[in-house]
Design a protein around this motif. Sequence first.
Motif, PDB file in Angstrom:
ATOM      1  N   LYS A 153      -9.353 -21.475  27.216  1.00 48.59           N
ATOM      2  CA  LYS A 153      -8.919 -22.869  27.097  1.00 48.59           C
ATOM      3  C   LYS A 153      -7.405 -23.012  27.219  1.00 48.59           C
ATOM      4  O   LYS A 153      -6.909 -23.995  27.747  1.00 48.59           O
ATOM      5  CB  LYS A 153      -9.384 -23.470  25.757  1.00 48.59           C
ATOM      6  N   GLU A 154      -6.662 -22.035  26.704  1.00 47.52           N
ATOM      7  CA  GLU A 154      -5.201 -22.111  26.753  1.00 47.52           C
ATOM      8  C   GLU A 154      -4.718 -22.173  28.209  1.00 47.52           C
ATOM      9  O   GLU A 154      -3.895 -23.015  28.566  1.00 47.52           O
ATOM     10  CB  GLU A 154      -4.575 -20.920  26.041  1.00 47.52           C
ATOM     11  N   LEU A 155      -5.249 -21.306  29.073  1.00 48.20           N
ATOM     12  CA  LEU A 155      -4.859 -21.311  30.480  1.00 48.20           C
ATOM     13  C   LEU A 155      -5.333 -22.593  31.152  1.00 48.20           C
ATOM     14  O   LEU A 155      -4.579 -23.230  31.891  1.00 48.20           O
ATOM     15  CB  LEU A 155      -5.448 -20.097  31.199  1.00 48.20           C
ATOM     16  N   GLU A 156      -6.561 -22.993  30.875  1.00 49.23           N
ATOM     17  CA  GLU A 156      -7.098 -24.220  31.471  1.00 49.23           C
ATOM     18  C   GLU A 156      -6.236 -25.430  31.120  1.00 49.23           C
ATOM     19  O   GLU A 156      -5.887 -26.239  31.981  1.00 49.23           O
ATOM     20  CB  GLU A 156      -8.525 -24.454  30.983  1.00 49.23           C
ATOM     21  N   GLU A 157      -5.852 -25.546  29.854  1.00 51.58           N
ATOM     22  CA  GLU A 157      -5.031 -26.675  29.416  1.00 51.58           C
ATOM     23  C   GLU A 157      -3.632 -26.622  30.025  1.00 51.58           C
ATOM     24  O   GLU A 157      -3.078 -27.660  30.392  1.00 51.58           O
ATOM     25  CB  GLU A 157      -4.970 -26.719  27.895  1.00 51.58           C
ATOM     26  N   SER A 158      -3.069 -25.426  30.169  1.00 51.17           N
ATOM     27  CA  SER A 158      -1.737 -25.280  30.770  1.00 51.17           C
ATOM     28  C   SER A 158      -1.744 -25.698  32.234  1.00 51.17           C
ATOM     29  O   SER A 158      -0.851 -26.418  32.693  1.00 51.17           O
ATOM     30  CB  SER A 158      -1.256 -23.830  30.667  1.00 51.17           C
ATOM     31  N   VAL A 159      -2.764 -25.253  32.968  1.00 49.71           N
ATOM     32  CA  VAL A 159      -2.867 -25.615  34.380  1.00 49.71           C
ATOM     33  C   VAL A 159      -3.109 -27.115  34.520  1.00 49.71           C
ATOM     34  O   VAL A 159      -2.500 -27.773  35.367  1.00 49.71           O
ATOM     35  CB  VAL A 159      -3.971 -24.791  35.075  1.00 49.71           C
ATOM     36  N   GLN A 160      -3.976 -27.681  33.682  1.00 50.24           N
ATOM     37  CA  GLN A 160      -4.260 -29.113  33.753  1.00 50.24           C
ATOM     38  C   GLN A 160      -3.006 -29.927  33.471  1.00 50.24           C
ATOM     39  O   GLN A 160      -2.730 -30.918  34.149  1.00 50.24           O
ATOM     40  CB  GLN A 160      -5.366 -29.505  32.781  1.00 50.24           C
ATOM     41  N   LYS A 161      -2.196 -29.500  32.490  1.00 54.39           N
ATOM     42  CA  LYS A 161      -0.951 -30.207  32.182  1.00 54.39           C
ATOM     43  C   LYS A 161      -0.003 -30.144  33.369  1.00 54.39           C
ATOM     44  O   LYS A 161       0.610 -31.148  33.736  1.00 54.39           O
ATOM     45  CB  LYS A 161      -0.275 -29.627  30.945  1.00 54.39           C
ATOM     46  N   ALA A 162       0.096 -28.981  33.998  1.00 58.38           N
ATOM     47  CA  ALA A 162       0.981 -28.843  35.157  1.00 58.38           C
ATOM     48  C   ALA A 162       0.514 -29.762  36.288  1.00 58.38           C
ATOM     49  O   ALA A 162       1.335 -30.440  36.924  1.00 58.38           O
ATOM     50  CB  ALA A 162       1.020 -27.396  35.627  1.00 58.38           C
ATOM     51  N   LEU A 163      -0.790 -29.806  36.548  1.00 55.87           N
ATOM     52  CA  LEU A 163      -1.319 -30.684  37.590  1.00 55.87           C
ATOM     53  C   LEU A 163      -1.091 -32.158  37.257  1.00 55.87           C
ATOM     54  O   LEU A 163      -0.712 -32.947  38.132  1.00 55.87           O
ATOM     55  CB  LEU A 163      -2.810 -30.425  37.804  1.00 55.87           C
ATOM     56  N   ASP A 164      -1.304 -32.527  35.996  1.00 57.74           N
ATOM     57  CA  ASP A 164      -1.065 -33.916  35.572  1.00 57.74           C
ATOM     58  C   ASP A 164       0.397 -34.303  35.773  1.00 57.74           C
ATOM     59  O   ASP A 164       0.699 -35.390  36.282  1.00 57.74           O
ATOM     60  CB  ASP A 164      -1.460 -34.114  34.105  1.00 57.74           C
ATOM     61  N   ASP A 165       1.313 -33.403  35.381  1.00 54.75           N
ATOM     62  CA  ASP A 165       2.749 -33.662  35.550  1.00 54.75           C
ATOM     63  C   ASP A 165       3.115 -33.797  37.032  1.00 54.75           C
ATOM     64  O   ASP A 165       3.900 -34.667  37.411  1.00 54.75           O
ATOM     65  CB  ASP A 165       3.584 -32.550  34.909  1.00 54.75           C
ATOM     66  N   MET A 166       2.544 -32.926  37.877  1.00 56.51           N
ATOM     67  CA  MET A 166       2.823 -32.968  39.308  1.00 56.51           C
ATOM     68  C   MET A 166       2.271 -34.243  39.945  1.00 56.51           C
ATOM     69  O   MET A 166       2.862 -34.775  40.887  1.00 56.51           O
ATOM     70  CB  MET A 166       2.241 -31.736  39.999  1.00 56.51           C
ATOM     71  N   GLN A 167       1.168 -34.747  39.427  1.00 56.91           N
ATOM     72  CA  GLN A 167       0.633 -35.996  39.964  1.00 56.91           C
ATOM     73  C   GLN A 167       1.519 -37.161  39.551  1.00 56.91           C
ATOM     74  O   GLN A 167       1.834 -38.026  40.364  1.00 56.91           O
ATOM     75  CB  GLN A 167      -0.800 -36.228  39.493  1.00 56.91           C
ATOM     76  N   LYS A 168       1.971 -37.158  38.288  1.00 57.61           N
ATOM     77  CA  LYS A 168       2.825 -38.237  37.792  1.00 57.61           C
ATOM     78  C   LYS A 168       4.155 -38.318  38.535  1.00 57.61           C
ATOM     79  O   LYS A 168       4.637 -39.414  38.817  1.00 57.61           O
ATOM     80  CB  LYS A 168       3.097 -38.062  36.295  1.00 57.61           C
ATOM     81  N   ASP A 169       4.758 -37.169  38.836  1.00 56.49           N
ATOM     82  CA  ASP A 169       6.082 -37.203  39.473  1.00 56.49           C
ATOM     83  C   ASP A 169       6.029 -37.226  41.007  1.00 56.49           C
ATOM     84  O   ASP A 169       7.056 -37.221  41.679  1.00 56.49           O
ATOM     85  CB  ASP A 169       6.978 -36.065  38.970  1.00 56.49           C
ATOM     86  N   GLY A 170       4.809 -37.254  41.572  1.00 57.41           N
ATOM     87  CA  GLY A 170       4.660 -37.381  43.015  1.00 57.41           C
ATOM     88  C   GLY A 170       4.611 -36.070  43.788  1.00 57.41           C
ATOM     89  O   GLY A 170       4.461 -36.067  45.010  1.00 57.41           O
ATOM     90  N   THR A 171       4.730 -34.945  43.093  1.00 58.55           N
ATOM     91  CA  THR A 171       4.724 -33.648  43.767  1.00 58.55           C
ATOM     92  C   THR A 171       3.410 -33.397  44.501  1.00 58.55           C
ATOM     93  O   THR A 171       3.410 -32.914  45.638  1.00 58.55           O
ATOM     94  CB  THR A 171       4.992 -32.512  42.758  1.00 58.55           C
ATOM     95  N   LEU A 172       2.275 -33.733  43.881  1.00 56.00           N
ATOM     96  CA  LEU A 172       0.988 -33.494  44.535  1.00 56.00           C
ATOM     97  C   LEU A 172       0.860 -34.324  45.807  1.00 56.00           C
ATOM     98  O   LEU A 172       0.330 -33.845  46.818  1.00 56.00           O
ATOM     99  CB  LEU A 172      -0.180 -33.780  43.585  1.00 56.00           C
ATOM    100  N   SER A 173       1.339 -35.543  45.784  1.00 54.96           N
ATOM    101  CA  SER A 173       1.299 -36.383  46.987  1.00 54.96           C
ATOM    102  C   SER A 173       2.152 -35.780  48.099  1.00 54.96           C
ATOM    103  O   SER A 173       1.727 -35.723  49.261  1.00 54.96           O
ATOM    104  CB  SER A 173       1.783 -37.797  46.672  1.00 54.96           C
ATOM    105  N   LYS A 174       3.339 -35.312  47.761  1.00 60.05           N
ATOM    106  CA  LYS A 174       4.222 -34.707  48.759  1.00 60.05           C
ATOM    107  C   LYS A 174       3.582 -33.461  49.369  1.00 60.05           C
ATOM    108  O   LYS A 174       3.646 -33.255  50.583  1.00 60.05           O
ATOM    109  CB  LYS A 174       5.573 -34.353  48.133  1.00 60.05           C
ATOM    110  N   LEU A 175       2.976 -32.628  48.532  1.00 54.09           N
ATOM    111  CA  LEU A 175       2.315 -31.419  49.038  1.00 54.09           C
ATOM    112  C   LEU A 175       1.112 -31.774  49.903  1.00 54.09           C
ATOM    113  O   LEU A 175       0.859 -31.141  50.934  1.00 54.09           O
ATOM    114  CB  LEU A 175       1.885 -30.523  47.873  1.00 54.09           C
ATOM    115  N   SER A 176       0.367 -32.779  49.492  1.00 56.21           N
ATOM    116  CA  SER A 176      -0.797 -33.213  50.252  1.00 56.21           C
ATOM    117  C   SER A 176      -0.387 -33.694  51.642  1.00 56.21           C
ATOM    118  O   SER A 176      -1.014 -33.327  52.646  1.00 56.21           O
ATOM    119  CB  SER A 176      -1.527 -34.329  49.494  1.00 56.21           C
TER     120      SER A 176
END
Length: 61
Positions: free
Chosen positions: A27-50
């Motif tokens: 769960k610790e790794l899952e939550e860490s990765v999910q937080k990183a993905l959530d942060d990247m979506q909020k700041d637009g990084t995921l959109s830029k990579l997409s």
Amino acid sequence: DKKGKYTVLSEKLTSEPMGIGFKKGDKELEESVQKALDDMQKDGTLSKLSIKWFGTDEYKK
């Protein structure tokens, strides 16, 4: 040298969602990765990579 042996297609071949696998119960790794993905979506990084890699924003709301 593999130059010229592959062709990048302009159209999508499939539309299945992607996922990330974790060791069962980690769960610790899952939550860490999910937080990183959530942060990247909020700041637009995921959109830029997409846009860079897929030519479209798969994260538009």
